[in-house]
Design an enzyme around this catalytic site. Sequence first.
Site, short mmCIF file in Angstrom:
data_model
loop_
_atom_site.label_atom_id
_atom_site.label_comp_id
_atom_site.label_asym_id
_atom_site.label_seq_id
_atom_site.Cartn_x
_atom_site.Cartn_y
_atom_site.Cartn_z
N LYS A 312 0.84 -1.18 0.00
CA LYS A 312 0.00 0.00 0.00
C LYS A 312 0.88 1.24 0.00
O LYS A 312 1.84 1.34 0.77
CB LYS A 312 -0.90 -0.01 1.23
CG LYS A 312 -2.10 0.92 1.15
CD LYS A 312 -3.08 0.67 2.29
CE LYS A 312 -4.31 1.52 2.13
NZ LYS A 312 -5.29 1.29 3.22
N GLU A 398 -19.32 -6.65 9.93
CA GLU A 398 -20.31 -5.95 10.74
C GLU A 398 -21.34 -6.89 11.35
O GLU A 398 -21.76 -6.69 12.51
CB GLU A 398 -21.02 -4.89 9.89
CG GLU A 398 -20.12 -3.75 9.45
CD GLU A 398 -19.36 -4.02 8.16
OE1 GLU A 398 -18.60 -3.14 7.72
OE2 GLU A 398 -19.53 -5.13 7.60
N ARG A 426 -25.48 -3.08 7.12
CA ARG A 426 -25.09 -4.44 6.73
C ARG A 426 -25.40 -5.47 7.81
O ARG A 426 -25.33 -6.67 7.57
CB ARG A 426 -23.58 -4.46 6.41
CG ARG A 426 -23.19 -3.55 5.27
CD ARG A 426 -21.68 -3.41 5.15
NE ARG A 426 -21.05 -4.65 4.80
CZ ARG A 426 -20.43 -4.90 3.65
NH1 ARG A 426 -20.38 -3.97 2.73
NH2 ARG A 426 -19.85 -6.05 3.41
#
Length: 652
Positions: A312, A398, A426
């Site tokens: 990243k 979640e 969600r």
Amino acid sequence: MGSFSSDGVNCHDFEPITTRLMPTTFQEIPRERPVTPLLDRADTPDGLRRLAEADLETLADELRQELLYSVGQTGGHFGAGLGVIELTIALHYVFDTPDDRLVWDVGHQAYPHKILTGRRQQMLSLRQKDGLAAFPRRAESVYDTFGVGHSSTSISAALGMAIAARQQGEERKSIAVIGDGALTAGMAFEALNHAPEVDADMLVILNDNDMSISRNVGGLSNYLAKILSSRTYASMREGSKKVLSRLPGAWEIARRTEEYAKGMLVPGTLFEELGWNYIGPIDGHDLPTLIATLRNMRDLKGPQFLHVVTKKGKGFAPAEVDPIVYHAITKLEPVDQPVAPKAVSGPKYSSVFGQWLCDMADADPRLVGITPAMKEGSDLVAFSERYPERYFDVAIAEQHAVTFAAGMACEGSKPVVAIYSTFLQRAYDQLIHDVAVQNLDVLFAIDRAGLVGEDGPTHAGSFDLSYLRCIPGMLVMTPSDENELRAMLTTGHHFDGPAAVRYPRGTGPNAPISTELLPIEIGKGVVRRQGSKVALLAFGVQLAEALQVAETLDATVVDMRFVKPLDEALVLELAASHELLVTIEENAIMGGAGSAVGELLAREAVLKSLLQLGLPDTYVEHAKPAQMLAECGLDAAGIEASIRARLAKLGL
């Protein structure tokens, strides 16, 4: 050991790649658009595919410079895109996009994709009103095959596309690119489990940018990837299967031998057991290996899984050192621009929550903090350091976060689930079935409620009041400032049952914050200004605008505080003494707090003019938060205009 050329034809033995052009590492974000002669010719995939393969590593440097420049001008997601420069080039070079369907998970990493698919000149409008969206969206480009924003949807979507292509007799490919973080969500594994069952011809690329699955990267694994992905290897494997299948037990022995041999060298046993042909891990910044492997895998049948390891922030030195800080950046300010004095504002609401969490943890050893991969965003950093044994980051999961909290509450813990409004959507079934039905003591600290600005409708918290207030037993609170937030969190913590406090992104009005942990009386609003004719009922941070408008209209202003239970006595009192009631909320009008007031008036047979102000029945597109509020009529000018229009209609 023999090997194969990129088109699968048996040839001379491979020599592992030992030297190659490494990506250039840049130290600063350019303020002037870089010179990019190759990118100028490759601003669409058709142009890209006309370049010689030997030019692609230079193109990667140019694309990385262009990304640095464009995001420096606009702000936006940063580190993830830098990490997939080579992968993006390789995918569009090898596959026939947009006919082949390329699905990016979440979309943080899709900026290079946007640049290479005809939107380079529009990148300077990114995340601005009427400009490019922060995430892929179908209405923006034919190359954006699926609209994203939330994580872990790509494999399901690409699988649906693959099956639809088969039913239509089409030969197009389906490719999903998913990060190692997104792969932690249950939905991703549901799709991984389903694809082999229907024998889908599709490719999943795991972009492992945190080395969370394997560090086995280098010449050997790149070499193996080329072999294992080649058509010759695949045909030999299928031929052997046909021969050995005629011998009792022979194929099973051979299969297990191959599995164990691959397992010693590559970490793909889990995916192989699910029914995927696993290849990798390979260096995601090694363009020659990426291209050769993708070419080999392009024509393989059945579910294919390629594991690439990237860094990243690759190619920008500060982002490589601190990828969390450089996940996203704000735009660069002009060098010669005078520094404007900052407006006085309070701390971020998330910071108020983070401080409260630590303070309440000091006072109550039962408290535990739970987050679905939002430690920094929800400001649980200090809590995680002070109370590591009471801090739980469940990753991008979640549904699990909510039911995990329910299980802890069953045993006497006091869980606090720190979650964004858009992500709580969600886990709605778990909120109802696992928490509310059982009346468990779980506090939901719901951040990013209302409009969130440049990230657009996929990240807006537009619906939480609507989907929470209909749940029996829920306590739903809307703080109007920083101190109210702290008091409501304390109230929810002590409440016997499920409670929710929803608060916006950004800073508050700088209200004095009490250090005490004192709850407030449940279900009671507060009159902040006494006026005549018009009563403004504010649910949340629009209280400031309501007070401003009230000075012009001589209106009563009430900080309602509670959406559920509603202060019914106060509402009925206001209805009896005013000509017009106005509800104000940064939530969908349909089913929101204003609807609760309307339902009360209808139930009590009170005929009173009611004006409900909130978010319209549409998806509010990305822009600056102030622009979005103005568009919805929720700034002071919009609120006043709506009230004056209603008064005129009533003849008042």
